[in-house]
Design an enzyme around this catalytic site. Structure first.
Site, PDB file in Angstrom:
ATOM      1  N   ASP A  42      26.462  28.598  -8.972  1.00 20.45           N
ATOM      2  CA  ASP A  42      25.207  28.799  -8.233  1.00 20.45           C
ATOM      3  C   ASP A  42      25.128  27.770  -7.114  1.00 20.45           C
ATOM      4  OD1 ASP A  42      22.873  30.071  -7.592  1.00 20.45           O
ATOM      5  OD2 ASP A  42      21.878  29.716  -9.502  1.00 20.45           O
TER       6      ASP A  42
ATOM      7  N   ASP B 185      22.702  35.698 -10.319  1.00 20.56           N
ATOM      8  CA  ASP B 185      21.777  36.683  -9.734  1.00 20.56           C
ATOM      9  C   ASP B 185      22.367  37.240  -8.446  1.00 20.56           C
ATOM     10  OD1 ASP B 185      21.441  34.716  -7.805  1.00 20.56           O
ATOM     11  OD2 ASP B 185      19.536  34.023  -8.604  1.00 20.56           O
TER      12      ASP B 185
ATOM     13  N   LYS C 292      19.331  39.677 -12.833  1.00 18.14           N
ATOM     14  CA  LYS C 292      18.393  38.599 -13.200  1.00 18.14           C
ATOM     15  C   LYS C 292      16.960  39.094 -13.017  1.00 18.14           C
ATOM     16  CE  LYS C 292      16.883  34.249 -11.016  1.00 18.14           C
ATOM     17  NZ  LYS C 292      17.312  33.083 -10.245  1.00 18.14           N
TER      18      LYS C 292
ATOM     19  N   ASP D 151       0.817  -1.226   0.000  1.00 17.63           N
ATOM     20  CA  ASP D 151       0.000   0.000   0.000  1.00 17.63           C
ATOM     21  C   ASP D 151       0.849   1.274   0.000  1.00 17.63           C
ATOM     22  OD1 ASP D 151       1.039   0.021   2.533  1.00 17.63           O
ATOM     23  OD2 ASP D 151      -0.883  -0.153   3.584  1.00 17.63           O
ATOM     24  N   GLY D 152       2.188   1.124  -0.037  1.00 18.10           N
ATOM     25  CA  GLY D 152       3.061   2.295  -0.112  1.00 18.10           C
ATOM     26  C   GLY D 152       3.581   2.768   1.231  1.00 18.10           C
ATOM     27  N   GLU D 153       3.042   2.219   2.343  1.00 19.93           N
ATOM     28  CA  GLU D 153       3.557   2.642   3.651  1.00 19.93           C
ATOM     29  C   GLU D 153       4.981   2.104   3.833  1.00 19.93           C
ATOM     30  OE1 GLU D 153       0.787   1.425   6.655  1.00 19.93           O
ATOM     31  OE2 GLU D 153      -0.766   2.812   5.954  1.00 19.93           O
TER      32      GLU D 153
ATOM     33  N   ARG E 209      14.134  27.557  -0.160  1.00 16.97           N
ATOM     34  CA  ARG E 209      13.775  28.651  -1.074  1.00 16.97           C
ATOM     35  C   ARG E 209      12.348  29.145  -0.848  1.00 16.97           C
ATOM     36  NH1 ARG E 209      15.298  26.138  -6.684  1.00 16.97           N
ATOM     37  NH2 ARG E 209      14.554  24.288  -5.592  1.00 16.97           N
TER      38      ARG E 209
HETATM   39  C1  R5P Z   1      17.817  31.009  -6.432  1.00 18.92           C
HETATM   40  O1  R5P Z   1      17.836  31.991  -5.771  1.00 18.92           O
HETATM   41  C2  R5P Z   1      18.900  29.995  -6.419  1.00 18.92           C
HETATM   42  O2  R5P Z   1      20.115  30.507  -5.967  1.00 18.92           O
HETATM   43  C3  R5P Z   1      19.061  29.378  -7.793  1.00 18.92           C
HETATM   44  O3  R5P Z   1      19.508  30.377  -8.701  1.00 18.92           O
HETATM   45  C4  R5P Z   1      17.758  28.846  -8.283  1.00 18.92           C
HETATM   46  O4  R5P Z   1      17.146  28.082  -7.286  1.00 18.92           O
HETATM   47  C5  R5P Z   1      17.945  28.000  -9.515  1.00 18.92           C
HETATM   48  O5  R5P Z   1      16.687  27.502  -9.906  1.00 18.92           O
HETATM   49  P1  R5P Z   1      16.421  27.037 -11.393  1.00 18.92           P
HETATM   50  O6  R5P Z   1      17.485  26.043 -11.753  1.00 18.92           O
HETATM   51  O7  R5P Z   1      15.053  26.417 -11.308  1.00 18.92           O
HETATM   52  O8  R5P Z   1      16.416  28.250 -12.245  1.00 18.92           O
END
Ligand code: R5P
Length: 305
Positions: free
Chosen positions: A218, A168, A191, A36-38, A94
């Site tokens: 990033d 960004d 950005k 059942d997925g549990e 986020r």
């Molecule tokens: C946002 O502020 C993060 O630092 C990344 O730039 C962001 O989460 C990247 O998300 P995606 O790959 O969906 O553009």
């Protein structure tokens, strides 16, 4: 041995390295699902009096969170003296505000869920934006391991003529840090996000970037749109193909393949989220130091005052 490391299945290699550094016995989680997925989790029952370190990959957190809670509670019930969590990627960071009316502000809710489960938390570069500090979000002891030194070492060894590019303003904190350590220049793009899957970017000083190899940095690549828009923009400036350097390779759907298709020369990440092609930077050394400091806080000193 008074330390037992309990890894969830997907982070086994990192966990084995971490266990060796912590001098801990490895006792993997037995985890199966009923029809059942549990979930049913099963632990090594010999946990009385030990310090448990659970190592969990939370890339797919919605499918792991309940099992994580079961593991932590069961370890305690079996007599563990303490239960800590190493979550190299900390999800939901986020969603740190209500972007639209009625939305959940998930970051603090998930933080409460974790602190109800474990005594301490170690993670790598959490996405700290509107919550500037991890200890502002959590009431349990936390350690935030920075990947900057290891990422800078990778840049120095592999792209010595780099210019680091942050996609960004949020990225300025880690791009600037990595660039300073690697002793290379950096720029941060403007950005404009036009929707969940649509962003537009521009490099402030293209002339200063000439003659350098772009490395786009990033903390998270999720859909890949931020990186892809950056790659497209750099291509219009006539710069050589860029390397993408990311802490957390979340890679929703086919994001990795789309980065390559968009012209990335290569994609490199830490091993906070397993990926067969791009994990090149090991975080176990930093995680071990952070765990040691938290475990030491819980161990009474043997030295007389
Ligand atoms: C946002 O502020 C993060 O630092 C990344 O730039 C962001 O989460 C990247 O998300 P995606 O790959 O969906 O553009």
């Amino acid at each position: 041995m008074s330390r037992v490391l309990i890894p969830f299945p997907d982070l086994q290699p990192l966990a084995v390295d971490l266990a060796a550094r912590l001098n801990a016995r490895v006792a993997p989680v037995g985890w199966r699902r009923f029809p059942d997925g549990e979930s049913l989790v099963t632990l090594d029952p010999q946990l009385s009096g030990v310090d448990v370190v659970v190592v969990a990959g939370l890339r797919n957190v919605d499918s792991v969170a309940l099992a994580l809670r079961f593991v932590a509670e069961t370890a305690r019930e079996l007599g563990a003296r303490s239960v800590g969590l190493v979550a190299p990627y900390l999800p939901y960071m986020r969603q740190d505000t209500r972007f639209h009316p009625g939305e959940a502000i998930s970051a603090p809710i998930f933080a409460r869920f974790l602190e109800q489960s474990v005594d301490w938390l170690v993670t790598v570069d959490p996405h700290l934006h509107r919550n500037p500090r991890l200890d502002g979000l959590f009431s349990i002891p936390t350690r935030h391991v920075a990947a900057a030194a290891a990422m800078a070492a990778w840049v120095q060894a592999n792209v010595p003529d780099a210019i680091l590019i942050g996609p960004d303003s949020e990225s300025a904190q880690w791009v600037g840090d990595i660039a300073a350590r690697a002793q290379v220049p950096f720029q941060v793009l403007a950005k404009i996000r036009e929707g969940d899957r649509s962003v537009r970017v521009s490099l402030p000083d293209p002339v200063a970037a000439r003659g350098r190899t772009p490395v786009v940095v990033d903390d998270i690549v999720s859909s890949g749109h931020t990186m892809i828009e950056t790659l497209k923009h750099l291509a219009t400036l006539g710069l050589p193909p860029a390397t993408c350097l990311v802490t957390h390779a979340v890679f929703s759907e086919d994001a990795y393949e789309r980065l390559l298709a968009a012209g990335a020369q290569r994609v490199v990440s830490t091993d906070t989220i397993p990926h067969p092609a791009c994990n090149a930077i090991a975080m176990a050394p930093g995680l071990a130091l952070a765990c040691e400091s938290l475990l030491a806080e819980r161990t009474p000193s043997l030295v007389a005052p």
